[in-house]
Scaffold this motif. Structure first.
Motif, PDB file in Angstrom:
ATOM      1  N   THR A   6      36.647  24.165   4.610  1.00  0.00           N
ATOM      2  CA  THR A   6      35.773  23.460   3.678  1.00  0.00           C
ATOM      3  C   THR A   6      36.491  23.316   2.346  1.00  0.00           C
ATOM      4  O   THR A   6      36.992  24.307   1.796  1.00  0.00           O
ATOM      5  CB  THR A   6      34.472  24.243   3.466  1.00  0.00           C
ATOM      6  N   PRO A   7      36.603  22.107   1.814  1.00  0.00           N
ATOM      7  CA  PRO A   7      37.310  21.932   0.538  1.00  0.00           C
ATOM      8  C   PRO A   7      36.567  22.627  -0.594  1.00  0.00           C
ATOM      9  O   PRO A   7      35.341  22.783  -0.563  1.00  0.00           O
ATOM     10  CB  PRO A   7      37.312  20.407   0.355  1.00  0.00           C
ATOM     11  N   ALA A   8      37.323  23.071  -1.579  1.00  0.00           N
ATOM     12  CA  ALA A   8      36.720  23.703  -2.746  1.00  0.00           C
ATOM     13  C   ALA A   8      35.871  22.686  -3.495  1.00  0.00           C
ATOM     14  O   ALA A   8      36.183  21.493  -3.514  1.00  0.00           O
ATOM     15  CB  ALA A   8      37.813  24.244  -3.666  1.00  0.00           C
ATOM     16  N   PRO A   9      34.761  23.134  -4.088  1.00  0.00           N
ATOM     17  CA  PRO A   9      33.926  22.202  -4.855  1.00  0.00           C
ATOM     18  C   PRO A   9      34.705  21.589  -6.017  1.00  0.00           C
ATOM     19  O   PRO A   9      35.654  22.190  -6.531  1.00  0.00           O
ATOM     20  CB  PRO A   9      32.784  23.090  -5.372  1.00  0.00           C
ATOM     21  N   PHE A  10      34.310  20.391  -6.403  1.00  0.00           N
ATOM     22  CA  PHE A  10      34.861  19.818  -7.622  1.00  0.00           C
ATOM     23  C   PHE A  10      34.441  20.695  -8.795  1.00  0.00           C
ATOM     24  O   PHE A  10      33.349  21.270  -8.809  1.00  0.00           O
ATOM     25  CB  PHE A  10      34.342  18.396  -7.821  1.00  0.00           C
ATOM     26  N   THR A  11      35.307  20.790  -9.789  1.00  0.00           N
ATOM     27  CA  THR A  11      35.051  21.667 -10.928  1.00  0.00           C
ATOM     28  C   THR A  11      34.423  20.890 -12.082  1.00  0.00           C
ATOM     29  O   THR A  11      34.398  19.657 -12.092  1.00  0.00           O
ATOM     30  CB  THR A  11      36.362  22.296 -11.420  1.00  0.00           C
ATOM     31  N   ALA A  12      33.966  21.649 -13.076  1.00  0.00           N
ATOM     32  CA  ALA A  12      33.429  21.020 -14.282  1.00  0.00           C
ATOM     33  C   ALA A  12      34.485  20.140 -14.944  1.00  0.00           C
ATOM     34  O   ALA A  12      34.168  19.074 -15.486  1.00  0.00           O
ATOM     35  CB  ALA A  12      32.925  22.081 -15.257  1.00  0.00           C
ATOM     36  N   ASP A  13      35.753  20.573 -14.873  1.00  0.00           N
ATOM     37  CA  ASP A  13      36.826  19.758 -15.449  1.00  0.00           C
ATOM     38  C   ASP A  13      36.985  18.441 -14.698  1.00  0.00           C
ATOM     39  O   ASP A  13      37.285  17.398 -15.306  1.00  0.00           O
ATOM     40  CB  ASP A  13      38.139  20.531 -15.426  1.00  0.00           C
ATOM     41  N   ASP A  14      36.819  18.475 -13.375  1.00  0.00           N
ATOM     42  CA  ASP A  14      36.876  17.229 -12.597  1.00  0.00           C
ATOM     43  C   ASP A  14      35.796  16.257 -13.072  1.00  0.00           C
ATOM     44  O   ASP A  14      36.069  15.070 -13.298  1.00  0.00           O
ATOM     45  CB  ASP A  14      36.669  17.514 -11.108  1.00  0.00           C
ATOM     46  N   TYR A  15      34.580  16.768 -13.222  1.00  0.00           N
ATOM     47  CA  TYR A  15      33.482  15.901 -13.645  1.00  0.00           C
ATOM     48  C   TYR A  15      33.650  15.449 -15.097  1.00  0.00           C
ATOM     49  O   TYR A  15      33.333  14.308 -15.443  1.00  0.00           O
ATOM     50  CB  TYR A  15      32.144  16.617 -13.457  1.00  0.00           C
ATOM     51  N   ARG A  16      34.178  16.341 -15.930  1.00  0.00           N
ATOM     52  CA  ARG A  16      34.430  15.972 -17.334  1.00  0.00           C
ATOM     53  C   ARG A  16      35.414  14.798 -17.396  1.00  0.00           C
ATOM     54  O   ARG A  16      35.212  13.838 -18.150  1.00  0.00           O
ATOM     55  CB  ARG A  16      34.960  17.173 -18.098  1.00  0.00           C
ATOM     56  N   ALA A  17      36.456  14.865 -16.593  1.00  0.00           N
ATOM     57  CA  ALA A  17      37.448  13.793 -16.582  1.00  0.00           C
ATOM     58  C   ALA A  17      36.845  12.483 -16.063  1.00  0.00           C
ATOM     59  O   ALA A  17      37.138  11.404 -16.593  1.00  0.00           O
ATOM     60  CB  ALA A  17      38.643  14.207 -15.722  1.00  0.00           C
ATOM     61  N   ARG A  18      36.000  12.565 -15.047  1.00  0.00           N
ATOM     62  CA  ARG A  18      35.366  11.357 -14.520  1.00  0.00           C
ATOM     63  C   ARG A  18      34.469  10.713 -15.568  1.00  0.00           C
ATOM     64  O   ARG A  18      34.477   9.489 -15.755  1.00  0.00           O
ATOM     65  CB  ARG A  18      34.549  11.693 -13.274  1.00  0.00           C
ATOM     66  N   MET A  19      33.681  11.534 -16.250  1.00  0.00           N
ATOM     67  CA  MET A  19      32.786  10.976 -17.266  1.00  0.00           C
ATOM     68  C   MET A  19      33.573  10.375 -18.420  1.00  0.00           C
ATOM     69  O   MET A  19      33.198   9.327 -18.965  1.00  0.00           O
ATOM     70  CB  MET A  19      31.809  12.060 -17.749  1.00  0.00           C
ATOM     71  N   ALA A  20      34.663  11.024 -18.794  1.00  0.00           N
ATOM     72  CA  ALA A  20      35.492  10.482 -19.882  1.00  0.00           C
ATOM     73  C   ALA A  20      36.086   9.138 -19.481  1.00  0.00           C
ATOM     74  O   ALA A  20      36.106   8.193 -20.290  1.00  0.00           O
ATOM     75  CB  ALA A  20      36.595  11.480 -20.233  1.00  0.00           C
ATOM     76  N   ARG A  21      36.571   9.038 -18.232  1.00  0.00           N
ATOM     77  CA  ARG A  21      37.126   7.760 -17.772  1.00  0.00           C
ATOM     78  C   ARG A  21      36.064   6.676 -17.747  1.00  0.00           C
ATOM     79  O   ARG A  21      36.319   5.522 -18.115  1.00  0.00           O
ATOM     80  CB  ARG A  21      37.732   7.915 -16.374  1.00  0.00           C
ATOM     81  N   ALA A  22      34.855   7.031 -17.333  1.00  0.00           N
ATOM     82  CA  ALA A  22      33.773   6.050 -17.287  1.00  0.00           C
ATOM     83  C   ALA A  22      33.428   5.556 -18.688  1.00  0.00           C
ATOM     84  O   ALA A  22      33.229   4.357 -18.914  1.00  0.00           O
ATOM     85  CB  ALA A  22      32.539   6.648 -16.610  1.00  0.00           C
ATOM     86  N   ALA A  23      33.360   6.485 -19.640  1.00  0.00           N
ATOM     87  CA  ALA A  23      33.044   6.093 -21.022  1.00  0.00           C
ATOM     88  C   ALA A  23      34.148   5.222 -21.607  1.00  0.00           C
ATOM     89  O   ALA A  23      33.877   4.220 -22.286  1.00  0.00           O
ATOM     90  CB  ALA A  23      32.822   7.343 -21.870  1.00  0.00           C
ATOM     91  N   GLU A  24      35.396   5.584 -21.338  1.00  0.00           N
ATOM     92  CA  GLU A  24      36.523   4.791 -21.845  1.00  0.00           C
ATOM     93  C   GLU A  24      36.545   3.398 -21.210  1.00  0.00           C
ATOM     94  O   GLU A  24      36.786   2.391 -21.889  1.00  0.00           O
ATOM     95  CB  GLU A  24      37.832   5.524 -21.558  1.00  0.00           C
ATOM     96  N   SER A  25      36.288   3.349 -19.913  1.00  0.00           N
ATOM     97  CA  SER A  25      36.268   2.055 -19.225  1.00  0.00           C
ATOM     98  C   SER A  25      35.150   1.179 -19.755  1.00  0.00           C
ATOM     99  O   SER A  25      35.307  -0.039 -19.902  1.00  0.00           O
ATOM    100  CB  SER A  25      36.098   2.265 -17.719  1.00  0.00           C
ATOM    101  N   ALA A  26      34.008   1.793 -20.071  1.00  0.00           N
ATOM    102  CA  ALA A  26      32.892   1.038 -20.620  1.00  0.00           C
ATOM    103  C   ALA A  26      33.272   0.444 -21.978  1.00  0.00           C
ATOM    104  O   ALA A  26      32.987  -0.732 -22.260  1.00  0.00           O
ATOM    105  CB  ALA A  26      31.662   1.935 -20.750  1.00  0.00           C
ATOM    106  N   ALA A  27      33.915   1.250 -22.811  1.00  0.00           N
ATOM    107  CA  ALA A  27      34.326   0.754 -24.124  1.00  0.00           C
ATOM    108  C   ALA A  27      35.322  -0.393 -23.978  1.00  0.00           C
ATOM    109  O   ALA A  27      35.232  -1.408 -24.688  1.00  0.00           O
ATOM    110  CB  ALA A  27      34.937   1.900 -24.939  1.00  0.00           C
ATOM    111  N   GLU A  28      36.262  -0.261 -23.041  1.00  0.00           N
ATOM    112  CA  GLU A  28      37.240  -1.331 -22.815  1.00  0.00           C
ATOM    113  C   GLU A  28      36.573  -2.606 -22.323  1.00  0.00           C
ATOM    114  O   GLU A  28      37.067  -3.712 -22.574  1.00  0.00           O
ATOM    115  CB  GLU A  28      38.281  -0.862 -21.806  1.00  0.00           C
ATOM    116  N   ALA A  29      35.429  -2.453 -21.636  1.00  0.00           N
ATOM    117  CA  ALA A  29      34.689  -3.609 -21.131  1.00  0.00           C
ATOM    118  C   ALA A  29      33.731  -4.177 -22.168  1.00  0.00           C
ATOM    119  O   ALA A  29      32.966  -5.103 -21.871  1.00  0.00           O
ATOM    120  CB  ALA A  29      33.922  -3.233 -19.868  1.00  0.00           C
ATOM    121  N   GLY A  30      33.765  -3.630 -23.394  1.00  0.00           N
ATOM    122  CA  GLY A  30      32.896  -4.123 -24.455  1.00  0.00           C
ATOM    123  C   GLY A  30      31.489  -3.587 -24.411  1.00  0.00           C
ATOM    124  O   GLY A  30      30.583  -4.158 -25.036  1.00  0.00           O
ATOM    125  N   LEU A  31      31.284  -2.474 -23.720  1.00  0.00           N
ATOM    126  CA  LEU A  31      29.955  -1.881 -23.619  1.00  0.00           C
ATOM    127  C   LEU A  31      29.803  -0.731 -24.605  1.00  0.00           C
ATOM    128  O   LEU A  31      30.768  -0.029 -24.931  1.00  0.00           O
ATOM    129  CB  LEU A  31      29.708  -1.350 -22.202  1.00  0.00           C
TER     130      LEU A  31
END
Length: 376
Positions: A6-31
């Motif tokens: 069974t793979p190890a669960p994703f960590t808080a750092d994994d989710y932190r990085a995903r949320m940061a990428r989503a926020a950055e991508s939103a800003a780049e898209a003018g949101l």
């Protein structure tokens, strides 16, 4: 039975990085930011899956100018606090009797344009529009279609495991009796096999026999499978939170020359689609490669759907292998290649693998024999 760790669960750092990428991508898209309701986007970004999705507002607010905030009903806050990604965000709860939109409003730009997850309830979007009339909204599929498209090594490992489990289920299903049994009986066998090989959730078990196979999304019904039938088997679900989806077309007894010919064309088309996979190629070129084979064989009008769809925490998501999608393939993208020919009133054939883009081509996540299997 093959066992895998069974793979190890994703960590808080994994989710932190995903949320940061989503926020950055939103800003780049003018949101101004992103509003994420319960569903696959919320699971992907935070690891939080509410036990019950109700009329009470739950929303993740992401913006480049602030830390992530998850707004939840007070009675659901204890569950949210234990989500895998909870340490990467701030929780803000609201109690029954209070206006959840007024509670959330201070987190939003009063004149901003926001991306909203596609499965957000209309009542919640209207609630935000009423509270903040200067805001506007666009679906995440339109604004950030590649949000979940490129998988990291840990996601690929989960998709590999899901694909291997589906392959094992197929290896067993071709051993059971088909003739004289209902489609629903074979579908139940498939579902049980997916669970046996580690799936936590079965999303679909398409069993289309004879003329039913000419309907790409036929649900298993009460038709009794007969000797001489072509049978489309399309099945998948979730293992370790990531999807499987594979299709093979089998035949009860020996096929006719015409049936074998159609199957051979689809197999060749599926191979052509796979051979076209490499970084930088447009998504539509995968569709074009597979479709050209079928059209050249004289069956173009009977290939009635796109060639493929992305897969990840859901079994259907961007990117889509379809004419008009010019987005280039990137290593880590995962999607199906599933051409088909559907002859109304006669039979259908579809062959499907999940494929991931590598640095120099593609790699199949399904590896069962694509030749027509003969079943009893």
């Amino acid at each position: 039975m093959t066992t895998t760790s069974t793979p190890a669960p994703f960590t808080a750092d994994d989710y932190r990085a995903r949320m940061a990428r989503a926020a950055e991508s939103a800003a780049e898209a003018g949101l101004a930011g992103v509003l994420v309701a319960p569903g696959p986007d919320l699971v992907y970004l935070t690891g939080y899956r509410p036990t019950a999705v109700t009329e009470r507002l739950t929303v993740l607010v992401l913006a480049a100018v602030q830390e992530p905030v998850l707004v939840v009903p007070t009675l659901e806050a204890p569950d949210a606090e234990h989500a895998d990604g909870a340490a990467a965000l701030t929780l803000r709860d609201w109690t029954d009797g209070k206006d959840p939109y007024a509670v959330t409003a201070p987190l939003l730009d009063v004149n901003g344009r926001f991306g909203v997850s596609d499965n957000a309830w209309a009542m919640h979007l209207l609630g935000f529009q009423k509270e903040l009339p200067g805001t506007s909204y666009v679906s995440l599929t339109e604004a950030l279609p590649m949000l979940r498209a490129v998988k990291d090594e840990h996601e690929l490992a989960r998709l590999d495991a899901a694909g291997a489990a589906a392959d094992e289920a197929y290896g067993e299903i071709v051993k059971v009796a088909f003739a004289g049994r209902k489609e629903t009986d074979v579908a139940a066998d498939l579902a049980a096999l997916l669970l046996t090989y580690g799936h936590s959730q079965v999303d679909f078990t398409v069993v289309g026999s004879g003329p039913n196979g000419a309907n790409p999304h036929h649900e298993a019904g009460d038709r009794t499978i007969e000797h001489g039938d072509m049978v489309v088997l399309d099945f998948g679900g979730l293992k370790h939170g990531y999807g499987s989806d594979t299709t093979r077309t089998v035949h009860v007894g020996e096929p006719s020359a015409a049936e074998q010919r159609v199957h051979d064309v689809v197999r060749e088309a599926q191979q052509a689609g796979f051979d076209a996979v490499r970084p930088g190629v447009a998504c539509q070129d995968i569709d074009r490669a597979a479709r050209a084979v079928i059209a050249d064989a004289g069956y173009g009008e009977y290939f009635i759907h796109r060639t493929g769809h992305g897969i990840g925490v859901t079994t259907h998501e961007p990117p889509y292998m379809i004419e008009g999608e010019e987005r280039p393939l990137v290593p880590g993208m995962c999607f199906s290649i599933e051409p088909g020919i559907y002859l109304p009133g006669r039979f259908g054939v579809r062959i499907e693998d999940i494929v991931t883009v590598t640095s120099d081509g593609g790699r199949r996540l399904n590896n069962t024999d694509r030749a027509m299997a003969i079943v009893e």
